[in-house]
Design an enzyme around this catalytic site. Structure first.
Site, PDB file in Angstrom:
ATOM      1  N   HIS A 116       0.861  -1.189   0.000  1.00  0.00           N
ATOM      2  CA  HIS A 116       0.000   0.000   0.000  1.00  0.00           C
ATOM      3  C   HIS A 116       0.890   1.229   0.000  1.00  0.00           C
ATOM      4  O   HIS A 116       1.724   1.401   0.892  1.00  0.00           O
ATOM      5  CB  HIS A 116      -0.904   0.013   1.226  1.00  0.00           C
ATOM      6  CG  HIS A 116      -1.695   1.273   1.388  1.00  0.00           C
ATOM      7  ND1 HIS A 116      -2.327   1.902   0.335  1.00  0.00           N
ATOM      8  CD2 HIS A 116      -1.952   2.040   2.490  1.00  0.00           C
ATOM      9  CE1 HIS A 116      -2.946   2.985   0.780  1.00  0.00           C
ATOM     10  NE2 HIS A 116      -2.727   3.093   2.072  1.00  0.00           N
ATOM     11  N   GLU A 150       4.849   0.655 -23.289  1.00  0.00           N
ATOM     12  CA  GLU A 150       5.665  -0.543 -23.086  1.00  0.00           C
ATOM     13  C   GLU A 150       5.568  -1.119 -21.680  1.00  0.00           C
ATOM     14  O   GLU A 150       5.534  -2.338 -21.487  1.00  0.00           O
ATOM     15  CB  GLU A 150       7.128  -0.223 -23.425  1.00  0.00           C
ATOM     16  CG  GLU A 150       8.092  -1.389 -23.308  1.00  0.00           C
ATOM     17  CD  GLU A 150       7.911  -2.446 -24.401  1.00  0.00           C
ATOM     18  OE1 GLU A 150       8.520  -3.521 -24.273  1.00  0.00           O
ATOM     19  OE2 GLU A 150       7.154  -2.196 -25.370  1.00  0.00           O
TER      20      GLU A 150
END
Length: 255
Positions: A116, A150
């Site tokens: 987190h 990408e």
């Protein structure tokens, strides 16, 4: 919250740098340098079979030690968010309010690690979406989408699916609204996981992001890839560049 009568320090004592109790402080120290866990915010949890290791609440993440780590048994937990049974509790801290959200990743996705962060880029992306700046405008405030970049290849195709997303694929990350208390996010995170069964992350508006993976390596690299894409998306928005584009795949001789 209750804890066992013995402190079970043996659960966090190891000379192995890859032991979860050593790895969590090491990872959090790196995350702190990236601005992901500033001011005691954010956290990390690792599951090793049934044992779950969790960074505590209120600790400076760059200074955390193995002795600061909580340990619980995943199988021993009840549905209650406030009645956690810990196998090992450090004497000086409180359990993380992120705990039920980490456990959701472990139970619903069988993840091996959940991270987190309070990344500024994650927060900014949710604000851009809130202001109608996403691909679908104001109607699209609850989903971050991007394609033809990408770094999208850094994400798996989804839960129990083999392989990774491709360059032309669209990465979709759900956004949930923030609550005054972190643990109250749990039901909304679980709803987002149900609605987006292939996602490895959930954004929390004006707050940050939860990212998980099958193991520590995958959770870490997906978190890094996601933060890269969030930053890129913010910079693209400054230049009025769209997050979703229609690009014809380049034909090669081996196609």
């Amino acid at each position: 919250m209750s804890s066992d009568i013995s402190n079970n320090d043996h659960l966090v004592l190891s000379d192995n740098p890859d032991h979860p109790a050593n790895l969590i402080p090491s990872l959090c120290a790196k995350f702190w340098t990236l601005g992901w866990v500033t001011g005691t915010g954010g956290g990390c949890s690792i599951r090793e079979n049934d044992l779950v290791y969790i960074a505590p609440s209120g600790v400076q993440k760059e200074l955390m030690k193995a002795a600061d780590i909580y340990v619980l048994s995943l199988a021993a937990q009840t549905a209650s968010l406030r009645d956690r049974v810990y196998l090992r509790s450090p004497p000086c801290y409180k359990p993380s309010q992120c705990t039920p959200l980490f456990l959701a990743a472990f139970t619903k996705r069988r993840a091996g690690c959940c991270i987190h962060t309070h990344s500024q880029w994650a927060v900014l992306v949710t604000l851009i979406l809130e202001a109608g700046g996403g691909p679908g405008g104001a109607e699209d405030a609850r989903e971050f989408r991007i394609n033809n970049i990408e770094q999208i290849k850094g994400f798996g195709k989804g839960f129990e699916k083999s392989g990774n997303l491709g360059y032309h694929d669209t990465l979709r990350i759900p956004v949930i609204e923030n609550t005054a208390h972190e643990e109250d996010l749990t039901e909304f995170l679980e709803e987002a996981m149900d609605k987006y069964p292939d996602t490895y992350a959930v954004l929390v508006r004006r707050h940050g992001v939860y990212v998980w993976g099958d193991n520590v390596h995958k959770a870490k690299t997906q978190c890094e890839s996601l933060d890269y894409l969030f930053q890129l998306a913010v910079e693209m928005k400054k230049m009025s560049l769209p997050w979703i584009t229609d690009i014809t795949p380049v034909k090669t001789r081996r196609s």
